[in-house]
Motif scaffolding. Structure first.
Motif, PDB file in Angstrom:
ATOM      1  N   ALA A  58      44.888  64.162  27.718  1.00  0.00           N
ATOM      2  CA  ALA A  58      43.956  63.315  28.469  1.00  0.00           C
ATOM      3  C   ALA A  58      44.646  62.020  28.898  1.00  0.00           C
ATOM      4  N   ARG A  61      46.898  62.982  31.795  1.00  0.00           N
ATOM      5  CA  ARG A  61      46.068  63.305  32.950  1.00  0.00           C
ATOM      6  C   ARG A  61      45.540  62.025  33.597  1.00  0.00           C
ATOM      7  N   ARG A  62      45.072  61.099  32.803  1.00  0.00           N
ATOM      8  CA  ARG A  62      44.549  59.837  33.337  1.00  0.00           C
ATOM      9  C   ARG A  62      45.662  59.052  34.044  1.00  0.00           C
ATOM     10  N   TYR A  65      46.171  60.680  37.442  1.00  0.00           N
ATOM     11  CA  TYR A  65      45.102  60.348  38.391  1.00  0.00           C
ATOM     12  C   TYR A  65      45.278  58.931  38.922  1.00  0.00           C
ATOM     13  N   ALA A 122      39.146  67.253  39.507  1.00  0.00           N
ATOM     14  CA  ALA A 122      38.692  67.118  38.114  1.00  0.00           C
ATOM     15  C   ALA A 122      37.526  68.056  37.814  1.00  0.00           C
ATOM     16  N   GLU A 132      32.737  63.523  31.864  1.00  0.00           N
ATOM     17  CA  GLU A 132      34.183  63.488  31.610  1.00  0.00           C
ATOM     18  C   GLU A 132      34.946  63.035  32.849  1.00  0.00           C
ATOM     19  N   THR A 133      34.531  63.508  34.004  1.00  0.00           N
ATOM     20  CA  THR A 133      35.176  63.100  35.257  1.00  0.00           C
ATOM     21  C   THR A 133      34.969  61.611  35.492  1.00  0.00           C
ATOM     22  N   GLN A 135      34.500  59.307  33.234  1.00  0.00           N
ATOM     23  CA  GLN A 135      35.357  58.574  32.293  1.00  0.00           C
ATOM     24  C   GLN A 135      36.799  58.571  32.772  1.00  0.00           C
ATOM     25  N   LEU A 136      37.251  59.693  33.271  1.00  0.00           N
ATOM     26  CA  LEU A 136      38.623  59.810  33.752  1.00  0.00           C
ATOM     27  C   LEU A 136      38.882  58.894  34.945  1.00  0.00           C
TER      28      LEU A 136
END
Length: 173
Positions: A58, A61-62, A65, A122, A132-133, A135-136
């Motif tokens: 995570a 991934r963050r 992004y 996402a 979750e999206t 938050q990301l």
């Protein structure tokens, strides 16, 4: 960094590297750009490995992004746009309709704005929930839902040949 921490990072990379590359490819739309994006995110993660808590994937991934949104913002300022049409003749080696659909989807995604593209990747490629999206991407779940709705409407408008049930999910996998 200790040898055990370096070994933990290597094990993490061995288990998650392919999956994270596919996400980077979906975000960038180009193989070499995906490699650069993932490498940058992994370098940042490696430097902070001691401080990464919870799910390191995570964290990576963050980082991807956020880096890619920065690239999109810079590109938007330069007003550089991808080609608006595919070549008339398809690659003769490509006999699979699914491959053509993936190419059409990639081209259509490149025409979306950075926020909408990130939300679709996402939500549908990574199969994350609205929460979750959010938050990301640092926004609310309702913003994710509205951006998803607008992005799918825009995709239907710019790529009507992709219209159909579950086309996005099938094309990205």
């Amino acid at each position: 960094m200790s040898d055990s921490e370096a070994e933990q990072f290597r094990q993490f990379l061995a288990g998650s590297g392919d999956r994270m590359f596919r996400v980077a490819l979906a975000l960038t739309g180009a193989h070499h750009a995906a490699e650069d994006l993932l490498q940058d995110a992994l370098a940042r993660t490696f430097a902070r490995w001691r401080h990464v808590r919870g799910d390191p994937e995570a964290y990576v991934r963050r980082a991807m992004y956020h880096s890619q949104v920065t690239v999109w913002r810079r590109r938007r300022r330069l007003r550089e746009l991808p080609a608006s049409s595919v070549p008339d003749r398809p690659d003769p080696r490509d006999q699979n309709a699914a491959s053509e659909s993936r190419l059409q989807l990639r081209q259509a995604l490149m025409r979306l704005g950075p926020r909408q593209r990130a939300v679709l990747v996402a939500r549908f490629f990574e199969d994350l929930s609205d929460v979750e999206t959010g938050q990301l991407l640092g926004c609310s779940a309702s913003t994710v839902r509205s951006q998803t709705h607008r992005a799918l409407a825009r995709l239907r408008e710019i790529a009507p040949e992709l219209n159909g049930p579950n086309t996005f999910r099938e094309s990205v996998k």
